[in-house]
Write a protein that holds these residues in place. Structure first.
Motif, short mmCIF file in Angstrom:
data_model
loop_
_atom_site.label_atom_id
_atom_site.label_comp_id
_atom_site.label_asym_id
_atom_site.label_seq_id
_atom_site.Cartn_x
_atom_site.Cartn_y
_atom_site.Cartn_z
N ALA A 257 0.63 -1.32 -0.31
CA ALA A 257 0.13 0.01 -0.15
C ALA A 257 0.50 1.23 0.01
N MET A 258 2.28 1.40 0.27
CA MET A 258 2.84 2.78 1.07
C MET A 258 3.43 2.70 -0.09
N SER A 259 3.67 1.80 -0.74
CA SER A 259 4.93 1.64 -2.40
C SER A 259 3.18 2.73 -3.40
N GLY A 260 2.22 2.34 -3.19
CA GLY A 260 0.78 2.57 -4.07
C GLY A 260 0.87 3.46 -4.25
N LEU A 261 0.81 3.96 -3.05
CA LEU A 261 0.91 5.78 -2.53
C LEU A 261 2.23 6.68 -2.89
N ARG A 262 2.78 6.86 -2.61
CA ARG A 262 4.29 6.97 -3.33
C ARG A 262 3.84 7.77 -4.47
N PRO A 263 3.85 6.83 -5.96
CA PRO A 263 3.31 7.93 -7.16
C PRO A 263 2.18 8.63 -7.05
N ALA A 264 1.39 8.69 -5.98
CA ALA A 264 0.35 9.46 -5.67
C ALA A 264 0.04 10.77 -5.05
N VAL A 265 1.15 10.46 -4.44
CA VAL A 265 1.96 11.41 -3.31
C VAL A 265 2.05 12.54 -4.86
N ILE A 266 3.23 11.64 -5.09
CA ILE A 266 4.22 12.95 -5.78
C ILE A 266 3.45 13.51 -7.01
N GLY A 267 2.11 12.64 -7.92
CA GLY A 267 1.04 12.93 -8.56
C GLY A 267 0.43 14.59 -8.23
N MET A 268 0.33 14.34 -6.84
CA MET A 268 -1.10 15.24 -5.70
C MET A 268 -0.14 16.58 -5.42
N ILE A 269 1.63 16.27 -5.32
CA ILE A 269 2.42 17.33 -5.71
C ILE A 269 2.78 18.43 -6.49
N GLY A 270 2.53 17.79 -8.07
CA GLY A 270 2.51 18.41 -8.78
C GLY A 270 1.82 19.06 -9.34
N ALA A 271 0.75 18.37 -8.99
CA ALA A 271 -0.67 19.16 -9.56
C ALA A 271 -0.82 20.19 -8.87
N ALA A 272 -0.71 20.10 -7.52
CA ALA A 272 -1.03 21.89 -6.65
C ALA A 272 0.07 22.21 -7.60
N ALA A 273 1.82 22.33 -7.91
CA ALA A 273 2.60 23.07 -7.97
C ALA A 273 1.88 23.45 -9.18
N VAL A 274 1.06 23.19 -10.45
CA VAL A 274 1.16 23.77 -11.67
C VAL A 274 -0.48 24.40 -10.73
N SER A 275 -1.48 24.43 -10.53
CA SER A 275 -2.25 25.05 -9.91
C SER A 275 -1.90 26.68 -9.53
N VAL A 276 -1.46 26.55 -8.44
CA VAL A 276 -0.64 27.46 -7.83
C VAL A 276 0.43 28.52 -8.88
N GLY A 277 1.18 27.42 -9.80
CA GLY A 277 1.43 28.38 -11.17
C GLY A 277 1.13 28.88 -12.10
N GLN A 278 0.01 28.45 -11.89
CA GLN A 278 -1.12 29.49 -12.77
C GLN A 278 -1.59 30.14 -12.08
N THR A 279 -2.52 30.48 -11.07
CA THR A 279 -2.69 31.17 -10.57
C THR A 279 -1.71 32.61 -10.29
N VAL A 280 -0.29 32.08 -9.90
CA VAL A 280 1.24 33.48 -9.66
C VAL A 280 1.55 34.04 -11.11
N PHE A 281 1.96 32.92 -11.68
CA PHE A 281 2.22 33.18 -13.43
C PHE A 281 1.57 33.77 -14.47
#
Length: 186
Positions: free
Chosen positions: A109-133
């Motif tokens: 379960a932990m191995s499966g969750l790691r990539p999901a966490v990276i994806g969520m962090i990336g999505a947050a970066a894109v969303s915040v980036g769109q608002t800032v840039f």
């Protein structure tokens, strides 16, 4: 009523987020905007303040959102809501750690969750980036925020062997932001 709503919202965010503060960001953005509590720009400002103040990022964001909406009681309710799920889960994990430690199910379960966490962090970066840039569209991408972000990325990712301390980068960024603010045409 708003205090209860803040508690329940941030409790839900804290309960369903794996991976820490940055992984919470997409949920915080979605819930804060779904409730109409603040605009994307206001939330980005709270995120910036949360990044620059001591303490866990997600706790800081929840505290600032709660304080903005309902003062000190709102800050306390939102913070408690964000922290309580992790606290309860850690109590459970600590109680049963020996049994979980060698479990193939938990390890998988932990191995499966790691990539999901990276994806969520990336999505947050894109969303915040769109608002800032690009708050007004692509034409805003040519300005200071993008250049500053790229320069800091290069400094942090490729020049870490030089031992450039993150505090120095933060202070330099603040000084450049102040200078850019004074040089920007009115």
């Amino acid at each position: 009523m708003i205090c209860l709503e803040l508690f329940v919202t941030f409790f839900k965010i804290g309960l369903f987020t794996i991976g820490g503060g940055y992984a919470m960001l997409p949920l915080i953005q979605a819930d804060v905007q779904a409730h109409g509590w603040m605009t994307a720009e206001e939330l980005v400002n709270f995120i910036a303040v949360s990044e620059s103040t001591p303490g866990p990022f997600a706790v800081n964001v929840s505290t600032y959102v709660g304080a903005e909406l309902a003062g000190l009681p709102g800050a306390l309710c939102a913070t408690l809501g964000a922290v309580l799920p992790s606290f309860l889960i850690i109590l459970l994990v600590a109680r049963f750690y020996a049994a979980f430690r060698s479990s193939a199910i938990i390890s998988g379960a932990m191995s499966g969750l790691r990539p999901a966490v990276i994806g969520m962090i990336g999505a947050a970066a894109v969303s915040v980036g769109q608002t800032v840039f690009a708050p007004d569209g692509v034409q805003a991408l040519a300005g200071y925020p993008l250049a500053c972000s790229l320069a800091i990325f290069v400094l942090m990712a490729f020049l870490t062997h030089r031992k450039l301390h993150p505090i120095a980068i933060i202070l330099l960024s603040a000084l450049l932001g102040i200078a850019a603010g004074y040089l920007r045409p009115m």
